[in-house]
Design an enzyme around this catalytic site. Structure first.
Site, mmCIF file in Angstrom:
data_model
loop_
_atom_site.group_PDB
_atom_site.id
_atom_site.type_symbol
_atom_site.label_atom_id
_atom_site.label_comp_id
_atom_site.label_asym_id
_atom_site.label_seq_id
_atom_site.Cartn_x
_atom_site.Cartn_y
_atom_site.Cartn_z
ATOM 1 C CB VAL A 46 86.798 -60.114 9.522
ATOM 2 C CG1 VAL A 46 85.607 -59.442 9.160
ATOM 3 C CG2 VAL A 46 87.514 -59.640 10.397
ATOM 4 C CE LYS A 47 87.139 -68.271 10.793
ATOM 5 N NZ LYS A 47 85.806 -67.869 10.870
ATOM 6 N NE ARG A 48 89.602 -58.826 6.717
ATOM 7 C CZ ARG A 48 89.164 -59.444 5.717
ATOM 8 N NH1 ARG A 48 88.882 -60.908 5.500
ATOM 9 N NH2 ARG A 48 88.065 -59.229 4.848
#
Length: 334
Positions: free
Chosen positions: A104-106
């Protein structure tokens, strides 16, 4: 959850993760045709095709692998129905006993980062109930905002015994534009930097002036976060380091001894099994290698073309078997 990942890797003898990154162009016509017949050529129809495609692949490979890694953008492009397909995929993989890494690379700060952590790894209170939104076991996280952006994830990891993989050195060709830049107390123009075509001799010379590549400084911070959030032998805090940069992987393996490394870039992006040894520790653990379209769209490759679109899932299973053999052979284990 890091312990479950380790146990699954040992059980399958497969230090690999299958990236469930579906595109409509990958999905065989018989699946899209059935989905569109039921829901029309709509977002709902596309999401249904994605879900059925994922399900068949998982059914074909779940017993061979320890984990999957769905990339949320491939689901978000279909709006709310796509997110529902993402959630169904996460739940189904859990039913199969797989560890789920939410790609999700948040990354944000304060309450925003806390909300991301809750959405993907934690629980939220609704009235008298505590409910799980998506429920992945790990999430990928962007560290660009510093500790403020990571701390909320660490808090949830401790509470839920889940984990994160922090982006350190990514596999894409232009990653060096920022990640390879040398950082020191000296003025930037005195130190210079590198791009994707890294000159290791230059880096060695500039290290003498106290400069380090940005990715190494991020790795040192990951090691610090890892020490604060330990499982039994490895930390809940891991790192993402691309297979396309084995020399950097060797350095980062030393910098982050207690972190599992998620290694993208194998296969379709050019990473080779022979380059993977530096990512692992002496215990044979410490890394898990991702392949996405090389597995889920294997039937489109010449090597597996004989399976045809009708038997795409069987092609994926064979591609998983071949990947396991390739990596274990390169690592000197069978």
């Amino acid at each position: 959850m890091i312990q479950k990942l380790i146990e699954n890797i040992k059980k399958t003898n497969a230090p690999i993760v299958v990236g469930l990154d579906p595109m409509l162009s990958y999905i065989p016509e018989q699946i899209t045709k059935a989905a569109f017949a039921e829901y029309g050529e709509t977002l709902e129809g596309a999401a249904e095709a994605v879900w059925q495609y994922n399900k068949k692949i998982v059914d074909a490979v779940w017993d061979l692998i320890p984990a999957v890694k769905p990339q949320i953008a491939m689901y978000e492009q279909f709006g709310i129905p796509g997110l529902e397909a993402f959630q169904k995929t996460v739940h189904y993989c859990h039913e199969k006993g797989l560890v789920v890494i939410g790609d999700v690379k948040r990354g944000d700060i304060g309450s925003t980062s806390a909300a991301y952590a809750t959405a993907h790894l934690g629980r939220i209170q609704i009235g008298s109930q505590w409910l799980t939104p998506f429920g992945e076991d790990f999430a990928t996280v962007n560290p660009y905002l510093g500790t403020d952006g990571i701390r909320p994830f660490l808090d949830v990891c401790r509470e839920e015994k889940k984990g994160i993989f922090v982006l350190v050195k990514t596999s894409n060709p232009s990653s060096g534009e920022f990640q390879d830049r040398l950082v020191a107390d000296a003025p930037a123009d005195a130190i210079g930097g590198t791009s994707a075509g890294t000159d290791f001799t230059q880096i060695g010379q500039r290290r003498e002036a106290g400069a380090k590549p940005l990715y190494e400084l991020v790795g040192e911070k990951v090691a610090e976060w890892a020490d604060s959030c330990m499982g039994e032998t490895y930390s809940y805090v891991g790192a993402v380091v691309g297979a396309t940069y084995p020399e950097m992987g060797k350095t980062l393996r030393r910098v982050m001894p207690k972190s599992f490394i998620l290694v993208p870039g194998y296969g379709a992006q050019g990473g080779k099994a022979a380059d993977l040894a530096p990512f692992f520790n002496e215990d044979g653990l410490g890394a898990i290698v991702n392949s996405s379209r090389g597995i889920i769209a294997a039937y489109r490759q010449e090597k597996y073309a004989s399976y045809g679109a009708e038997h795409f899932a069987e092609a994926s299973r064979q591609a998983v078997t071949d990947m396991i053999e390739d990596i274990n052979g390169a690592l000197g284990r069978r």
